[in-house]
Each structure stands twice: as C-alpha cells, then as structure tokens.
Design a protein around this motif. Sequence first.
Motif, PDB file in Angstrom:
ATOM      1  N   GLY A   1       0.799  -1.222   0.000  1.00 38.43           N
ATOM      2  CA  GLY A   1       0.000   0.000   0.000  1.00 38.43           C
ATOM      3  C   GLY A   1       0.830   1.269   0.000  1.00 38.43           C
ATOM      4  N   THR A   2       1.950   1.244   0.733  1.00 31.16           N
ATOM      5  CA  THR A   2       2.713   2.489   0.918  1.00 31.16           C
ATOM      6  C   THR A   2       3.969   2.575   0.070  1.00 31.16           C
ATOM      7  N   ALA A   3       4.392   1.438  -0.479  1.00 28.66           N
ATOM      8  CA  ALA A   3       5.690   1.436  -1.170  1.00 28.66           C
ATOM      9  C   ALA A   3       5.568   1.123  -2.655  1.00 28.66           C
ATOM     10  N   MET A   4       6.589   1.529  -3.402  1.00 38.02           N
ATOM     11  CA  MET A   4       6.692   1.123  -4.801  1.00 38.02           C
ATOM     12  C   MET A   4       8.035   0.429  -4.989  1.00 38.02           C
ATOM     13  N   PHE A   5       8.035  -0.658  -5.731  1.00 34.96           N
ATOM     14  CA  PHE A   5       9.285  -1.337  -6.072  1.00 34.96           C
ATOM     15  C   PHE A   5       9.892  -0.612  -7.267  1.00 34.96           C
ATOM     16  N   ALA A   6      11.137  -0.206  -7.145  1.00 37.24           N
ATOM     17  CA  ALA A   6      11.788   0.571  -8.223  1.00 37.24           C
ATOM     18  C   ALA A   6      12.973  -0.216  -8.749  1.00 37.24           C
ATOM     19  N   ILE A   7      12.771  -0.934  -9.835  1.00 38.59           N
ATOM     20  CA  ILE A   7      13.794  -1.852 -10.341  1.00 38.59           C
ATOM     21  C   ILE A   7      14.921  -1.091 -11.051  1.00 38.59           C
ATOM     22  N   GLY A   8      16.087  -1.756 -11.186  1.00 35.97           N
ATOM     23  CA  GLY A   8      17.279  -1.068 -11.671  1.00 35.97           C
ATOM     24  C   GLY A   8      17.628  -1.224 -13.132  1.00 35.97           C
ATOM     25  N   SER A   9      16.808  -1.951 -13.909  1.00 34.76           N
ATOM     26  CA  SER A   9      17.117  -2.092 -15.335  1.00 34.76           C
ATOM     27  C   SER A   9      15.854  -2.511 -16.081  1.00 34.76           C
ATOM     28  N   VAL A  10      15.980  -2.828 -17.369  1.00 34.16           N
ATOM     29  CA  VAL A  10      14.809  -3.241 -18.163  1.00 34.16           C
ATOM     30  C   VAL A  10      14.537  -4.734 -17.968  1.00 34.16           C
ATOM     31  N   VAL A  11      14.489  -5.159 -16.727  1.00 37.99           N
ATOM     32  CA  VAL A  11      14.262  -6.560 -16.385  1.00 37.99           C
ATOM     33  C   VAL A  11      13.049  -6.671 -15.462  1.00 37.99           C
ATOM     34  N   GLY A  12      12.709  -7.903 -15.089  1.00 35.29           N
ATOM     35  CA  GLY A  12      11.571  -8.125 -14.208  1.00 35.29           C
ATOM     36  C   GLY A  12      10.275  -8.229 -14.996  1.00 35.29           C
ATOM     37  N   PRO A  13       9.162  -8.467 -14.282  1.00 39.81           N
ATOM     38  CA  PRO A  13       7.861  -8.587 -14.937  1.00 39.81           C
ATOM     39  C   PRO A  13       7.339  -7.227 -15.414  1.00 39.81           C
ATOM     40  N   PRO A  45       5.200  -3.927 -15.393  1.00 41.67           N
ATOM     41  CA  PRO A  45       5.543  -3.030 -16.495  1.00 41.67           C
ATOM     42  C   PRO A  45       6.998  -2.585 -16.508  1.00 41.67           C
ATOM     43  N   TYR A  46       7.886  -3.242 -15.700  1.00 45.22           N
ATOM     44  CA  TYR A  46       9.238  -2.679 -15.534  1.00 45.22           C
ATOM     45  C   TYR A  46      10.040  -2.533 -16.826  1.00 45.22           C
ATOM     46  N   PRO A  47      10.109  -3.569 -17.690  1.00 45.15           N
ATOM     47  CA  PRO A  47      10.939  -3.376 -18.888  1.00 45.15           C
ATOM     48  C   PRO A  47      10.482  -2.170 -19.731  1.00 45.15           C
ATOM     49  N   GLU A  48       9.175  -2.029 -19.915  1.00 47.79           N
ATOM     50  CA  GLU A  48       8.667  -0.907 -20.702  1.00 47.79           C
ATOM     51  C   GLU A  48       8.919   0.426 -19.986  1.00 47.79           C
ATOM     52  N   MET A  49       8.675   0.441 -18.682  1.00 44.06           N
ATOM     53  CA  MET A  49       8.779   1.680 -17.921  1.00 44.06           C
ATOM     54  C   MET A  49      10.219   2.203 -17.890  1.00 44.06           C
ATOM     55  N   TYR A  77      24.800 -10.129 -14.349  1.00 40.28           N
ATOM     56  CA  TYR A  77      23.438 -10.631 -14.124  1.00 40.28           C
ATOM     57  C   TYR A  77      23.180 -11.756 -15.123  1.00 40.28           C
ATOM     58  N   PRO A  78      22.586 -12.884 -14.675  1.00 38.50           N
ATOM     59  CA  PRO A  78      22.421 -14.031 -15.577  1.00 38.50           C
ATOM     60  C   PRO A  78      21.313 -13.866 -16.611  1.00 38.50           C
ATOM     61  N   GLY A  79      20.411 -12.870 -16.455  1.00 30.44           N
ATOM     62  CA  GLY A  79      19.339 -12.649 -17.420  1.00 30.44           C
ATOM     63  C   GLY A  79      19.563 -11.355 -18.192  1.00 30.44           C
ATOM     64  N   VAL A  80      18.592 -11.001 -19.044  1.00 30.27           N
ATOM     65  CA  VAL A  80      18.702  -9.768 -19.841  1.00 30.27           C
ATOM     66  C   VAL A  80      17.296  -9.309 -20.234  1.00 30.27           C
ATOM     67  N   GLY A  81      17.146  -8.028 -20.471  1.00 25.61           N
ATOM     68  CA  GLY A  81      15.850  -7.447 -20.791  1.00 25.61           C
ATOM     69  C   GLY A  81      15.172  -8.108 -21.988  1.00 25.61           C
ATOM     70  N   PRO A  82      13.838  -8.280 -21.925  1.00 26.43           N
ATOM     71  CA  PRO A  82      13.097  -8.958 -22.990  1.00 26.43           C
ATOM     72  C   PRO A  82      13.174  -8.242 -24.337  1.00 26.43           C
ATOM     73  N   GLN A  83      13.319  -6.910 -24.316  1.00 29.66           N
ATOM     74  CA  GLN A  83      13.409  -6.201 -25.592  1.00 29.66           C
ATOM     75  C   GLN A  83      14.648  -6.628 -26.369  1.00 29.66           C
ATOM     76  N   HIS A  84      15.760  -6.821 -25.653  1.00 31.20           N
ATOM     77  CA  HIS A  84      16.989  -7.242 -26.333  1.00 31.20           C
ATOM     78  C   HIS A  84      16.848  -8.651 -26.893  1.00 31.20           C
ATOM     79  N   CYS A  85      16.153  -9.518 -26.147  1.00 30.72           N
ATOM     80  CA  CYS A  85      15.935 -10.885 -26.645  1.00 30.72           C
ATOM     81  C   CYS A  85      15.137 -10.838 -27.950  1.00 30.72           C
ATOM     82  N   LEU A  86      14.141  -9.950 -27.974  1.00 26.50           N
ATOM     83  CA  LEU A  86      13.340  -9.789 -29.185  1.00 26.50           C
ATOM     84  C   LEU A  86      14.190  -9.251 -30.344  1.00 26.50           C
ATOM     85  N   LEU A  87      15.010  -8.237 -30.071  1.00 27.13           N
ATOM     86  CA  LEU A  87      15.860  -7.657 -31.122  1.00 27.13           C
ATOM     87  C   LEU A  87      16.882  -8.669 -31.628  1.00 27.13           C
ATOM     88  N   LYS A  88      17.259  -9.594 -30.771  1.00 32.14           N
ATOM     89  CA  LYS A  88      18.136 -10.675 -31.228  1.00 32.14           C
ATOM     90  C   LYS A  88      17.347 -11.627 -32.134  1.00 32.14           C
TER      91      LYS A  88
END
Length: 401
Positions: free
Chosen positions: A190-202, A204-208, A315-326
């Motif tokens: 209710g009071t907090a927002m998760f603020a991710i550090g890259s275009v990763v995660g579920p 809306p984080y990659p788009e945001m 980091y062992p993963g990578v943003g979904p946009q890059h996977c798509l561009l690949k």
Amino acid sequence: MAKEQLNPMILPDSDGNFGKHGGKIGHPELAKALEELNTAFHNIIGDEDFINEMKRLQAAYVGRPSPIYHAQSLSQRGAQIFLKREDLNHTGAHKINHCIGEALLAKKMGKTKVIAETGAGQHGVALATASALVGLECEIHMGVVDIAKEHPNVSRMKILGAKIVPVSAGAGTLKEAVDSAFESYLSQLGTAMFAIGSVVGPAPYPEMVAYFQSIVGHEAREQFAQQYGGLPDEVVACVGGGSNAIGLFNAFIDDESVNLVGVEPAGEGLDKPGRHAATMAKGTFGNIQGFNCYYLQEEDGTPAAVHSIASGLDYPGVGPQHCLLKDNGRGRYECATDQECLDAFLTLSREEGIIPALESSHAIAYALRRAAELDSSKRLLVNLSGRGDKDIDYVLSKIKV
Ligand SMILES: *Cc1c(COP(=O)(O)O)cnc(C)c1O
C-alpha cells in the motif's frame, strides 16, 4: 517526451510480452500491485505537468542534454568514434534517468517509500539520490558480500538517507537481494513502490525503464544530426540488464542503415561456464525472477553463477526487448572479455582523458576493435554509460603502473 517515446517494435502486448519474452508476474497480490503501477505509469506519461516536471529535473538537476564528444585520438584507428557522455550526468551514470522517473511516479501514486535491490550499489545510489530529491523514504536491499565489497556506495546511500537492508541468505549477492526486496515489498504494497534497476523483471518494468531511458537515444539522434550531419553507422552500448542500451537503440530502430550493437561481458572467456555473463551468446530461454528471457541457467533452470569484471553487468538474465531484437535480427550482440575491457579502460583514460566505468569500457573495447576494421568515413556512436571513479582502486590492483 510524449507517449510515443518508444518504438512500436519494443512495446509489449497487453500481457507484457515482447515476442515470446517478458510477461507478467503470477503471484496474485504482486500482480494486483503491478497492474496498478502499470496503469499509473501509462497515465503519467500522458500528463503534461508530470512530463514538464521531469524535463525540468532532467535539465537543471541531472544536467541534460549530455553532450556527444568526437573522440579524435581513438578515431586514429579507422572509423570515427563518438561518445554519448552519460558519465557527465549527476551521480555519474545513466541510472539517474530512470530513478528520477520512478521516484516521481511513486510520489504521484501517493506512495511514501521506494524499495529496490542493488548489486554494486550503483542503482541504490541513484535511487537514494532521487528519493532525497523528491522526498521519499528509500529502502535498499543489498547482499552482505556486496556490502563488504562496495563500501563507498554503501556510505553514499547512508549519507543520502537511505535505509540499507543487509541480505545474508545464499551467496549474499544480487539475486538474494532481489528476493529479499520483493518479500519486503509484499508486506508494504500500500505504501511502497518497487523501483527496479534495469529493463528486467515482470511487466511493467521493462517498458517503464526503457521509456525513462529513451531520452538518451532521442537526444543523441538529434545532436548527431545537428553537429555532425546524418546518422551514425553503428550505435553501441554495453548490456547488463540492458537499460542504457535500449535507451540508445530505441531512437534508431527505424533507421535501417544504423546497426544496433550490444556488448556483453565475456569475462574470462565464453568457454568458461560461471566465469562470464554473456547471456545472449550462451543463454537459453526460460523464466528468471518473474519474466521470460534468454538466461544463463543450470540444467534444473536455476540461474547459473556469473562473472564480470564490471559488477553492473554481472546478471544471468537480460531485458526482454533485447531478446526480441536478437530474435528478429534488428540487434546484434557482441562480447568483450575482462582483459579487453581493462585495456579499453586505460586507452580511453590515456588517449582522451576520460575515465570510463568498467561497464561502459566493454562498449569502448568493441568500438576500438570495430573501428580498426572500418575506414575513416564510418562513424560509431558509443554510449558512455558511466564514469569510472568507482573502479580506480580495483583497476590499479590489476595493472602495473
Ligand atoms: C548498471 C550499469 C550498467 C548496466 O546496466 P544496464 O541496465 O545494462 O544499462 C552499465 N553501465 C553503468 C555505468 C552502470 O552503472
């Protein structure tokens, strides 16, 4: 800045998918919170007051636009090398671009706190800075091993007023910090927002995060045309999670003559499992921490151990946009080893008087190699994602001066 900031090719569908990559979180409570975040995000990017406030801070606080510099000494090798100077931003890297966006969004949503994970502490410092600026509490989860290693960044976060939560579970590094931060977030949705550090995660984080970083490419495209004429032949950026790279690439996706090149860390060599973090070169498809992408995994699907000389690329993963561009062939992904990165770090320092972050040095390493293959009419635009002050002691311990 407007809604049409991102190229349609890298916009997610309504399920948060970029081709087969990306996706939404399954956990019902988190799903509800992230849906709320998604709605708030899409509202604010159509809100003129929000956009104006963000523009004001980008200019007066961050110091945007960051310049493009023609590196003439580096360019003696062949092709011309240009640097987009994100290292000159306040706090010394591109991360402040999305942290200011995320902090303003949290404030607008009526939240009082932002929560995040940090590995080397770069995202933690940028988020603590943005939180101090807009008046939010800031809770940063960090593995105990990283806390011991990254002392200056821990001190910075403390001085900026952030609360550090040490995480001793498992290996005591980034992956455990992410789990710990999500757990804490669940208890204060209710009071907090998760603020991710890259275009990763579920979603809306990659788009945001891509949206907030897209300023890099929009500025660069216009500056390049105005100052040097036309378009570069290649745009180049290092890829960890992929935020600085997608921020640059986005503006050039429709320019077919421009190659988009991401540079991943080959560490001690692609033939040494566990000693590199070359997700695109060696990863396989699957779900890591709530989203689908190519990632380095063990046979049972657990994320593999990774290594890079640059902790921001580790980091062992990578943003979904890059996977798509690949997948669709629009992006090309190359590698640079730890040693090439160290050499590039020193070359840029000594030939141009610019000390780059070890992360950014991967992009420089590729550009030096590539420039030598091309003639002097070709132009490479490299995102210098951050400055290297944080890395100087480490580099000195690795070389003889
Ligand atoms: C964190 C970091 C990176 C890697 O993150 P991306 O999301 O891949 O951009 C690159 N450069 C610097 C300077 C960083 O701090």
